[in-house]
Design a protein around this motif. Sequence first.
Motif, short mmCIF file in Angstrom:
data_model
loop_
_atom_site.label_atom_id
_atom_site.label_comp_id
_atom_site.label_asym_id
_atom_site.label_seq_id
_atom_site.Cartn_x
_atom_site.Cartn_y
_atom_site.Cartn_z
N GLY A 63 23.31 5.82 5.12
CA GLY A 63 22.29 5.94 4.08
C GLY A 63 21.66 4.60 3.74
N LEU A 64 22.48 3.52 3.74
CA LEU A 64 21.98 2.18 3.48
C LEU A 64 20.95 1.76 4.52
N VAL A 65 21.26 2.06 5.82
CA VAL A 65 20.33 1.71 6.90
C VAL A 65 19.01 2.46 6.75
N THR A 66 19.12 3.76 6.44
CA THR A 66 17.91 4.59 6.27
C THR A 66 17.03 4.05 5.14
N MET A 67 17.66 3.74 4.00
CA MET A 67 16.90 3.24 2.86
C MET A 67 16.31 1.87 3.15
N THR A 68 17.04 1.05 3.90
CA THR A 68 16.54 -0.28 4.26
C THR A 68 15.27 -0.16 5.10
N MET A 69 15.30 0.76 6.08
CA MET A 69 14.12 0.98 6.93
C MET A 69 12.94 1.49 6.09
N LEU A 70 13.24 2.36 5.15
CA LEU A 70 12.18 2.89 4.27
C LEU A 70 11.57 1.78 3.42
N MET A 71 12.42 0.88 2.92
CA MET A 71 11.93 -0.24 2.10
C MET A 71 11.09 -1.20 2.94
N ILE A 72 11.48 -1.40 4.19
CA ILE A 72 10.69 -2.27 5.08
C ILE A 72 9.31 -1.66 5.32
N LEU A 73 9.27 -0.34 5.55
CA LEU A 73 7.99 0.35 5.75
C LEU A 73 7.11 0.22 4.51
N MET A 74 7.73 0.38 3.32
CA MET A 74 6.98 0.24 2.07
C MET A 74 6.42 -1.17 1.92
N LEU A 75 7.24 -2.16 2.30
CA LEU A 75 6.81 -3.55 2.20
C LEU A 75 5.63 -3.82 3.14
N VAL A 76 5.69 -3.29 4.37
CA VAL A 76 4.60 -3.46 5.34
C VAL A 76 3.33 -2.80 4.81
N LEU A 77 3.47 -1.56 4.28
CA LEU A 77 2.33 -0.85 3.73
C LEU A 77 1.70 -1.62 2.57
N GLN A 78 2.54 -2.15 1.68
CA GLN A 78 2.05 -2.91 0.53
C GLN A 78 1.33 -4.18 0.99
N THR A 79 1.87 -4.83 2.02
CA THR A 79 1.25 -6.04 2.55
C THR A 79 -0.13 -5.76 3.13
N ILE A 80 -0.24 -4.66 3.88
CA ILE A 80 -1.53 -4.30 4.48
C ILE A 80 -2.56 -4.00 3.40
N ILE A 81 -2.14 -3.25 2.40
CA ILE A 81 -3.06 -2.90 1.31
C ILE A 81 -3.48 -4.16 0.54
N GLN A 82 -2.51 -5.05 0.28
CA GLN A 82 -2.80 -6.29 -0.44
C GLN A 82 -3.78 -7.15 0.35
N TYR A 83 -3.56 -7.26 1.65
CA TYR A 83 -4.46 -8.04 2.52
C TYR A 83 -5.89 -7.47 2.47
N SER A 84 -5.98 -6.15 2.64
CA SER A 84 -7.29 -5.49 2.66
C SER A 84 -8.00 -5.66 1.31
N GLN A 85 -7.24 -5.50 0.23
CA GLN A 85 -7.83 -5.62 -1.10
C GLN A 85 -8.35 -7.03 -1.35
N THR A 86 -7.55 -8.03 -0.98
CA THR A 86 -7.95 -9.43 -1.17
C THR A 86 -9.19 -9.75 -0.34
N LEU A 87 -9.20 -9.29 0.91
CA LEU A 87 -10.35 -9.54 1.80
C LEU A 87 -11.61 -8.90 1.25
N LEU A 88 -11.51 -7.66 0.79
CA LEU A 88 -12.68 -6.94 0.29
C LEU A 88 -13.22 -7.56 -1.00
N THR A 89 -12.33 -7.92 -1.92
CA THR A 89 -12.81 -8.49 -3.19
C THR A 89 -13.47 -9.85 -2.97
#
Length: 588
Positions: A63-89
């Motif tokens: 369960g720890l491994v599964t949640m870790t992978m999910l958190m990494i995916l969330m972090l990647v998604l947040q990074t992409i959105i943050q990059y796009s938002q900063t670039l657009l603004t």
Amino acid sequence: MAVTGEVYNTGLLKRIFQYVKPYRAVFVLSVILTVLLAAISPVRPFLIGYTLDNFILKGDYNGLVTMTMLMILMLVLQTIIQYSQTLLTNTLGQSVIRDLRINVFNHITKLRLKYFDKTPIGQLITRTVSDLETIADIFSEGLISMIGDSLQVVVIVGVMLAIDWKLTLVVLIPVPLLIIATRKFQKSIKAAFQEVRTEVANLNTFLQEHISGVSIVQYFARERQEYKKFYNINKRYRNANIRSNWYYSIFFPIVELISAMSLALLIWYGGKSIFSSSITPGVINQFIMYLAMVYTPIRQLADKFNTLQMGMVGAERVFKVLDTDEKTIDNGTIEPARLEGNIEFRNVWFAYNEENYVLKNLTFNVKAGETIALVGATGAGKSSTINILNRFYEVKKGEITVDGIGIRDFKLDYLRNNIATVLQDVFLFSDTILNNITLNNPQITIAEVVNAAKKVGAHDFIERLPGGYQYNVMERGSTLSAGQAQLISFIRALVHNPAILVLDEATSSVDTETELLIQKAIDNLMDGRTSIVIAHRLSTIQKANQIIVLDKGEIKEKGTHQQLLKLNGYYKKLYDLQFSSEGIAKSS
């Protein structure tokens, strides 16, 4: 439209957002990404707390491994959105100020000379460059970021209340103190920012004037005195910045102190609740992260709010320039295929202000193809006569006509395109000789430029320069002699093929040998054109069809050279004085 004393000026923001309309899609997408970032910001702390309670404390490795992978995916998604938002603004902000800067420059170039008589150039540079940059920050670091930070605080507090409302209320007890501190900070820092912008304008004005006039400073050994002036201006600018930084140095430690108070309350109340098993360690972990995510945006909100205010102060100054109603009114519609060049002044009165007339009841005419000369002492009104002919200033009374048509009835561009003025102080841009002649007019060919250069006797010296017509003359033509710069100004006038030629002291700044060369150029230039010549050297105007003697804005004498000499009046005195001082034998 002042922003002083207001949190923000809605009217000013609306006006700024008029420039956002062409980039509406970019703005909307920026806001969507900002809202999305705020919505997903609580997810990662929640997952960490959930993992701690349900997998780590229970020893569930899979369960720890599964949640870790999910958190990494969330972090990647947040990074992409943050990059796009900063670039657009940032793209949005730069696009807006690009359009604004073009509008400001276009507006400034159409203002009457009267406006520049009373407005320092350095101040306009500040408005067009640094003040505009603060407007870009409204989008990249101000308004949209404030929306995102506010949403993040609301979402996180909502999640905290949903998890444990009692614990949430306890840890947020210090928040009212933070709100009070933020309000005090905003009021103080805004005044400091306005002072900074004022001192920036003063600094730019001083630098522009003294770098442009550095030769005068050195000629009169004024380096030490001007250094002291600059030192004091720079000191005021430094002090204004120190004051603004001082407010930050107080505010941010207060925020950290209040944040630490909330953390202490969390440890006290949360620890007590763990002992009673009413709260799990995972919840405490979540709240620690949530507190940081609440206080950081609140602290940044104050900073970004001031970025917004700084942008609005800049916008206020920029729009003040755009609102300047100093343009020459261009209601004319007449645009003949060709001008003959008959000029008439009828009872013309003109003043730079409403009280002191510098031209009084001026009446004369110049027939097409003829040459008229204006002579008189400094301040007699000679250059003012030229300025009103070009409509750089408007006459107060009377009328000026060209070919029987009032100059206000011509389209302004058409009128000025048909009047070529060669000034005593030749202005050359930091560009090639070719571009200084054509002024980047694509309709003027290199062949026409070369032909004009040969007519005024400048082709040979241009060809000897490195690169010939592609030679860069540097700022204000500093790499050329006064005579060479003057010849280039003659070529410029010739290739634009005007119907009317104005020569304003065009030979007074050159030596006698160069003057002879320039006089030949002038003869070619004046051939077949109506010409108005202003000259201190009376030897250059003896061939004029008519000479007008001005004194304190009034016509004292009119006639040919010979006629005026026979009058034995004002012109004769000027003539005798000049030629006796030059030691040249008079020729009658």
